[in-house]
Scaffold this motif. Structure first.
Motif, PDB file in Angstrom:
ATOM      1  N   ALA A   1       0.835  -1.203   0.000  1.00  0.00           N
ATOM      2  CA  ALA A   1       0.000   0.000   0.000  1.00  0.00           C
ATOM      3  C   ALA A   1       0.870   1.254   0.000  1.00  0.00           C
ATOM      4  O   ALA A   1       0.529   2.254  -0.636  1.00  0.00           O
ATOM      5  CB  ALA A   1      -0.927  -0.010   1.214  1.00  0.00           C
ATOM      6  N   ARG A   2       2.018   1.191   0.684  1.00  0.00           N
ATOM      7  CA  ARG A   2       2.933   2.336   0.725  1.00  0.00           C
ATOM      8  C   ARG A   2       3.491   2.632  -0.665  1.00  0.00           C
ATOM      9  O   ARG A   2       3.540   3.782  -1.103  1.00  0.00           O
ATOM     10  CB  ARG A   2       4.078   2.061   1.689  1.00  0.00           C
ATOM     11  N   ALA A   3       3.915   1.581  -1.378  1.00  0.00           N
ATOM     12  CA  ALA A   3       4.433   1.779  -2.738  1.00  0.00           C
ATOM     13  C   ALA A   3       3.345   2.307  -3.657  1.00  0.00           C
ATOM     14  O   ALA A   3       3.590   3.198  -4.476  1.00  0.00           O
ATOM     15  CB  ALA A   3       5.007   0.482  -3.289  1.00  0.00           C
ATOM     16  N   LEU A   4       2.148   1.773  -3.512  1.00  0.00           N
ATOM     17  CA  LEU A   4       1.034   2.226  -4.341  1.00  0.00           C
ATOM     18  C   LEU A   4       0.763   3.710  -4.122  1.00  0.00           C
ATOM     19  O   LEU A   4       0.586   4.470  -5.079  1.00  0.00           O
ATOM     20  CB  LEU A   4      -0.214   1.397  -4.063  1.00  0.00           C
ATOM     21  N   ALA A   5       0.754   4.128  -2.867  1.00  0.00           N
ATOM     22  CA  ALA A   5       0.509   5.544  -2.556  1.00  0.00           C
ATOM     23  C   ALA A   5       1.634   6.442  -3.070  1.00  0.00           C
ATOM     24  O   ALA A   5       1.384   7.541  -3.557  1.00  0.00           O
ATOM     25  CB  ALA A   5       0.346   5.722  -1.051  1.00  0.00           C
ATOM     26  N   ALA A   6       2.867   5.959  -2.987  1.00  0.00           N
ATOM     27  CA  ALA A   6       4.020   6.781  -3.376  1.00  0.00           C
ATOM     28  C   ALA A   6       4.269   6.813  -4.877  1.00  0.00           C
ATOM     29  O   ALA A   6       4.701   7.830  -5.419  1.00  0.00           O
ATOM     30  CB  ALA A   6       5.277   6.273  -2.659  1.00  0.00           C
ATOM     31  N   THR A   7       4.008   5.686  -5.560  1.00  0.00           N
ATOM     32  CA  THR A   7       4.396   5.586  -6.973  1.00  0.00           C
ATOM     33  C   THR A   7       3.248   5.292  -7.923  1.00  0.00           C
ATOM     34  O   THR A   7       3.418   5.375  -9.133  1.00  0.00           O
ATOM     35  CB  THR A   7       5.440   4.466  -7.168  1.00  0.00           C
ATOM     36  N   GLY A   8       2.112   4.864  -7.370  1.00  0.00           N
ATOM     37  CA  GLY A   8       1.002   4.463  -8.221  1.00  0.00           C
ATOM     38  C   GLY A   8       1.106   3.023  -8.687  1.00  0.00           C
ATOM     39  O   GLY A   8       0.311   2.554  -9.489  1.00  0.00           O
ATOM     40  N   VAL A   9       2.113   2.294  -8.174  1.00  0.00           N
ATOM     41  CA  VAL A   9       2.336   0.894  -8.519  1.00  0.00           C
ATOM     42  C   VAL A   9       2.497   0.121  -7.209  1.00  0.00           C
ATOM     43  O   VAL A   9       3.302   0.507  -6.362  1.00  0.00           O
ATOM     44  CB  VAL A   9       3.606   0.731  -9.388  1.00  0.00           C
ATOM     45  N   ALA A  10       1.771  -0.973  -7.049  1.00  0.00           N
ATOM     46  CA  ALA A  10       1.767  -1.702  -5.780  1.00  0.00           C
ATOM     47  C   ALA A  10       2.947  -2.661  -5.623  1.00  0.00           C
ATOM     48  O   ALA A  10       3.232  -3.107  -4.526  1.00  0.00           O
ATOM     49  CB  ALA A  10       0.461  -2.474  -5.620  1.00  0.00           C
ATOM     50  N   SER A  11       3.616  -2.991  -6.700  1.00  0.00           N
ATOM     51  CA  SER A  11       4.740  -3.919  -6.627  1.00  0.00           C
ATOM     52  C   SER A  11       5.845  -3.443  -7.561  1.00  0.00           C
ATOM     53  O   SER A  11       5.840  -3.748  -8.749  1.00  0.00           O
ATOM     54  CB  SER A  11       4.297  -5.335  -6.989  1.00  0.00           C
ATOM     55  N   VAL A  12       6.791  -2.711  -7.006  1.00  0.00           N
ATOM     56  CA  VAL A  12       7.836  -2.102  -7.828  1.00  0.00           C
ATOM     57  C   VAL A  12       8.945  -3.101  -8.163  1.00  0.00           C
ATOM     58  O   VAL A  12       9.250  -3.323  -9.342  1.00  0.00           O
ATOM     59  CB  VAL A  12       8.411  -0.849  -7.146  1.00  0.00           C
ATOM     60  N   ALA A  13       9.557  -3.706  -7.163  1.00  0.00           N
ATOM     61  CA  ALA A  13      10.690  -4.609  -7.411  1.00  0.00           C
ATOM     62  C   ALA A  13      10.275  -5.807  -8.258  1.00  0.00           C
ATOM     63  O   ALA A  13      10.924  -6.127  -9.260  1.00  0.00           O
ATOM     64  CB  ALA A  13      11.294  -5.081  -6.087  1.00  0.00           C
ATOM     65  N   GLU A  14       9.182  -6.474  -7.870  1.00  0.00           N
ATOM     66  CA  GLU A  14       8.720  -7.623  -8.647  1.00  0.00           C
ATOM     67  C   GLU A  14       8.296  -7.199 -10.043  1.00  0.00           C
ATOM     68  O   GLU A  14       8.604  -7.875 -11.032  1.00  0.00           O
ATOM     69  CB  GLU A  14       7.552  -8.308  -7.936  1.00  0.00           C
ATOM     70  N   GLY A  15       7.617  -6.064 -10.150  1.00  0.00           N
ATOM     71  CA  GLY A  15       7.186  -5.572 -11.451  1.00  0.00           C
ATOM     72  C   GLY A  15       8.354  -5.290 -12.378  1.00  0.00           C
ATOM     73  O   GLY A  15       8.326  -5.639 -13.561  1.00  0.00           O
ATOM     74  N   CYS A  16       9.416  -4.678 -11.845  1.00  0.00           N
ATOM     75  CA  CYS A  16      10.605  -4.396 -12.659  1.00  0.00           C
ATOM     76  C   CYS A  16      11.259  -5.691 -13.132  1.00  0.00           C
ATOM     77  O   CYS A  16      11.604  -5.820 -14.302  1.00  0.00           O
ATOM     78  CB  CYS A  16      11.606  -3.569 -11.858  1.00  0.00           C
ATOM     79  N   ALA A  17      11.421  -6.639 -12.207  1.00  0.00           N
ATOM     80  CA  ALA A  17      12.070  -7.904 -12.562  1.00  0.00           C
ATOM     81  C   ALA A  17      11.282  -8.638 -13.644  1.00  0.00           C
ATOM     82  O   ALA A  17      11.844  -9.091 -14.640  1.00  0.00           O
ATOM     83  CB  ALA A  17      12.232  -8.786 -11.322  1.00  0.00           C
ATOM     84  N   LEU A  18       9.979  -8.752 -13.460  1.00  0.00           N
ATOM     85  CA  LEU A  18       9.139  -9.473 -14.420  1.00  0.00           C
ATOM     86  C   LEU A  18       9.052  -8.751 -15.766  1.00  0.00           C
ATOM     87  O   LEU A  18       9.079  -9.393 -16.819  1.00  0.00           O
ATOM     88  CB  LEU A  18       7.743  -9.678 -13.840  1.00  0.00           C
ATOM     89  N   ALA A  19       8.949  -7.438 -15.735  1.00  0.00           N
ATOM     90  CA  ALA A  19       8.834  -6.670 -16.979  1.00  0.00           C
ATOM     91  C   ALA A  19      10.052  -6.872 -17.875  1.00  0.00           C
ATOM     92  O   ALA A  19       9.928  -7.051 -19.085  1.00  0.00           O
ATOM     93  CB  ALA A  19       8.648  -5.185 -16.668  1.00  0.00           C
ATOM     94  N   VAL A  20      11.236  -6.858 -17.285  1.00  0.00           N
ATOM     95  CA  VAL A  20      12.459  -6.967 -18.076  1.00  0.00           C
ATOM     96  C   VAL A  20      12.781  -8.423 -18.439  1.00  0.00           C
ATOM     97  O   VAL A  20      13.315  -8.697 -19.509  1.00  0.00           O
ATOM     98  CB  VAL A  20      13.637  -6.284 -17.347  1.00  0.00           C
ATOM     99  N   ALA A  21      12.420  -9.356 -17.569  1.00  0.00           N
ATOM    100  CA  ALA A  21      12.718 -10.775 -17.839  1.00  0.00           C
ATOM    101  C   ALA A  21      11.833 -11.354 -18.938  1.00  0.00           C
ATOM    102  O   ALA A  21      12.161 -12.383 -19.511  1.00  0.00           O
ATOM    103  CB  ALA A  21      12.586 -11.604 -16.566  1.00  0.00           C
ATOM    104  N   GLY A  22      10.720 -10.703 -19.243  1.00  0.00           N
ATOM    105  CA  GLY A  22       9.897 -11.142 -20.357  1.00  0.00           C
ATOM    106  C   GLY A  22       8.508 -11.610 -19.966  1.00  0.00           C
ATOM    107  O   GLY A  22       8.236 -11.865 -18.802  1.00  0.00           O
ATOM    108  N   PRO A  23       7.623 -11.720 -20.957  1.00  0.00           N
ATOM    109  CA  PRO A  23       6.211 -12.015 -20.692  1.00  0.00           C
ATOM    110  C   PRO A  23       5.948 -13.395 -20.094  1.00  0.00           C
ATOM    111  O   PRO A  23       4.930 -13.610 -19.459  1.00  0.00           O
ATOM    112  CB  PRO A  23       5.542 -11.872 -22.056  1.00  0.00           C
ATOM    113  N   ARG A  24       6.865 -14.315 -20.284  1.00  0.00           N
ATOM    114  CA  ARG A  24       6.675 -15.652 -19.700  1.00  0.00           C
ATOM    115  C   ARG A  24       7.669 -15.934 -18.578  1.00  0.00           C
ATOM    116  O   ARG A  24       7.909 -17.084 -18.222  1.00  0.00           O
ATOM    117  CB  ARG A  24       6.761 -16.709 -20.793  1.00  0.00           C
ATOM    118  N   SER A  25       8.221 -14.865 -18.031  1.00  0.00           N
ATOM    119  CA  SER A  25       9.160 -15.025 -16.921  1.00  0.00           C
ATOM    120  C   SER A  25       8.395 -15.382 -15.650  1.00  0.00           C
ATOM    121  O   SER A  25       7.170 -15.294 -15.596  1.00  0.00           O
ATOM    122  CB  SER A  25       9.944 -13.725 -16.711  1.00  0.00           C
ATOM    123  N   ARG A  26       9.161 -15.800 -14.634  1.00  0.00           N
ATOM    124  CA  ARG A  26       8.539 -16.129 -13.353  1.00  0.00           C
ATOM    125  C   ARG A  26       9.434 -15.626 -12.232  1.00  0.00           C
ATOM    126  O   ARG A  26      10.657 -15.537 -12.383  1.00  0.00           O
ATOM    127  CB  ARG A  26       8.316 -17.627 -13.235  1.00  0.00           C
TER     128      ARG A  26
END
Length: 124
Positions: free
Chosen positions: A78-103
């Motif tokens: 909730a803190r990240a969501l309030a500060a950045t508008g995104v609820a999962s920054v670290a996981e989102g960055c990792a998954l976004a760059v690793a690709g659409p079928r990453s885990r």
């Protein structure tokens, strides 16, 4: 490919980032191939110093990429969501760059002023 995603507050210290990356790599059993961060944190001095110290590439993640990765994230702040508008920054960055079928191979780890997660792309 193993991508370390980071979320961090402005002014985060290099050692905090190094400690989190090392902890995530221990959990994963592999070293990251690159580090991904939100584009709005790309030029943070502590981040740049940590990535240079480790000899890793740094990739910025756009807001659109972060938003697209959110449904695949397992941790939400909730803190990240309030500060950045995104609820999962670290996981989102990792998954976004690793690709659409990453885990996620290391869900969000929390440190002082930073978070880290690791994702494995299809080719790893």
């Amino acid at each position: 490919m193993i991508v370390a995603g980071l979320g961090l507050r402005s002014g985060c210290d290099m050692q905090v980032i190094l400690d989190l990356l090392h902890a995530a790599q221990e959990c994963c059993g592999r070293q990251a191939d690159l580090v991904a961060v939100p584009a709005f944190r790309y030029d943070e001095p502590g981040l740049r110093a940590a990535v240079a110290h480790l000899g890793l590439m740094l990739r910025g993640v756009t807001r659109a990429q972060l938003l697209a990765a959110q449904p695949r994230c397992i941790s939400h702040s909730a803190r990240a969501l309030a500060a950045t508008g995104v609820a999962s920054v670290a996981e989102g960055c990792a998954l976004a760059v690793a690709g659409p079928r990453s885990r996620l191979v290391v869900p969000r780890l929390t440190g002082t002023h930073a978070t880290c997660a690791m994702a494995q792309g299809e080719d790893a």
